[in-house]
Design an enzyme around this catalytic site. Structure first.
Site, PDB file in Angstrom:
ATOM      1  N   THR A 182       0.760  -1.245   0.000  1.00 62.08           N
ATOM      2  CA  THR A 182       0.000   0.000   0.000  1.00 62.08           C
ATOM      3  C   THR A 182       0.803   1.316   0.000  1.00 62.08           C
ATOM      4  O   THR A 182       1.859   1.394   0.596  1.00 62.08           O
ATOM      5  CB  THR A 182      -0.818  -0.023   1.312  1.00 62.08           C
ATOM      6  N   ASP A 213      -7.136  -4.294   4.432  1.00 60.10           N
ATOM      7  CA  ASP A 213      -7.485  -3.177   5.311  1.00 60.10           C
ATOM      8  C   ASP A 213      -7.670  -1.853   4.569  1.00 60.10           C
ATOM      9  O   ASP A 213      -8.410  -0.970   5.022  1.00 60.10           O
ATOM     10  CB  ASP A 213      -6.372  -2.976   6.351  1.00 60.10           C
ATOM     11  N   GLY A 236      -2.825  -6.798   5.816  1.00 66.96           N
ATOM     12  CA  GLY A 236      -4.207  -6.372   5.993  1.00 66.96           C
ATOM     13  C   GLY A 236      -5.023  -7.274   6.894  1.00 66.96           C
ATOM     14  O   GLY A 236      -5.857  -6.805   7.680  1.00 66.96           O
TER      15      GLY A 236
HETATM   16  N1  GLY Z   1      -2.254  -3.492   3.403  1.00 63.72           N
HETATM   17  C1  GLY Z   1      -2.726  -3.901   2.152  1.00 63.72           C
HETATM   18  C2  GLY Z   1      -3.453  -5.164   2.132  1.00 63.72           C
HETATM   19  O1  GLY Z   1      -3.255  -6.007   3.000  1.00 63.72           O
HETATM   20  O2  GLY Z   1      -4.248  -5.351   1.237  1.00 63.72           O
END
Ligand code: GLY
Length: 313
Positions: A182, A213, A236
């Site tokens: 991300t 997330d 996430g």
């Molecule tokens: N933090 C990004 C994901 O787990 O999709």
């Protein structure tokens, strides 16, 4: 009111040779957002400008250059939240949108909800945003990794691995892919409005349809003009279980300084979820910064009024 901005380019085991491009991308994103704020522009515009730069930079796991699903496709998630109105816009499972953050912004400014998949892409067309081929979002590096994974030559990242083992938080083993993650931004404009935004391709070789997330309010991001904004990054599946971004803002509400709030939030993530890993950036209405992570690295850049840009990885 003082302006301020922070961006991040992912919390994971960024390999040494990728540090410089991550820093360059974060600096460019900060510069794009800062130019908006410095000209008296609004926080949503600053966040959108910054995140678009990172979505367009193939080094990041967002927009073009994102990781591939187990099916060999790109599926993108993104969100934006306005701390003044608490309005929120999110998108997930996009396959044909080059800049998901712009679509999330249009949803925040419009119906104010969470749209996924085909419905989200139809909404993009309805508001005049073009669609692209899924292949146009795929870069050679990620296609090669996916092919190596399919051939059994590399393993998926070992999310949730206990501390001390070979997981995404440590040096990746020769066999395992070392995660990816991300991008995010928080902007404070001269009217005191705090806005948070993020965008991702998710985790390598994720199941098609999996949502992490990033686009979930309170998990990947949260903002309230009265207390502050938080944007999270990392594994996430662990971040959603503790609603990490809301937790960080709640710590601000209890009176913790932003740096302590970020550190406590990340410590809580690791304590409550086995192998919980990630990073958290915070910006307060006074323009103060918080930044903490328990992954090997996080790429970031920030600037506060009267100061010079600061970055690290
Ligand atoms: N933090 C990004 C994901 O787990 O999709």
């Amino acid at each position: 009111m003082p302006i301020a901005m922070i961006v991040h380019g992912g919390a994971w085991a960024i390999p040494d040779e990728q540090v410089e491009p991550h820093l360059a991308g974060c600096r460019a994103a900060l510069a794009a957002g800062w130019a908006v704020l410095e000209a008296g522009g609004l926080a949503p515009d600053a966040c959108e400008a910054a995140v678009r730069v990172m979505e367009d930079a193939p080094i990041f796991d967002a927009g073009t250059g994102s990781v591939l699903t187990s099916a060999g496709t790109v599926e993108l998630d993104a969100a934006m939240m306005d701390g003044r109105t608490l309005r929120y816009g999110a998108v997930a499972n996009l396959r044909r949108v080059r800049n998901p953050i712009t679509l999330a912004r249009r949803i925040m400014d419009g119906p104010g909800t969470f749209l996924a998949g085909e419905g989200a892409e139809q909404f993009a067309l309805a508001v005049g945003l073009p669609l692209c081929e899924n292949d146009a979002l795929v870069v050679e590096r990620e296609r090669g990794l996916w092919e190596a994974w399919r051939a059994g030559q590399v393993a998926a990242p070992q999310y949730g691995a206990p501390v001390g083992s070979q997981g995404p938080d440590q040096q990746p083993s020769a066999h395992a892919v070392g995660g990816r993650d991300t991008v995010g931004a928080i902007a404070l404009d001269s009217s005191g409005n705090l806005v948070v935004a993020n965008s991702t391709g998710g985790t390598p070789f994720k199941l098609p349809g999996r949502i992490g997330d990033t686009p979930m309010v309170g998990c990947g991001l949260y903002a309230d003009d009265f207390t502050g904004g938080a944007v999270c990054s990392g594994w996430g599946e662990s971040i959603v279980r503790v609603a990490l971004a809301r937790r960080a803002v709640e710590l601000l509400e209890r009176g913790l300084p932003p740096q302590s709030a970020a550190e406590v939030a990340i410590r809580n993530l690791a304590r409550r979820v086995s192998g919980g890993s990630g990073g958290c950036i915070i910006l307060t209405p006074a323009g103060r910064i918080g930044l903490a992570w328990n992954t090997r690295r996080i790429a970031y850049a920030y600037r506060q009024e009267g100061g010079e840009p600061t970055w690290g990885c």
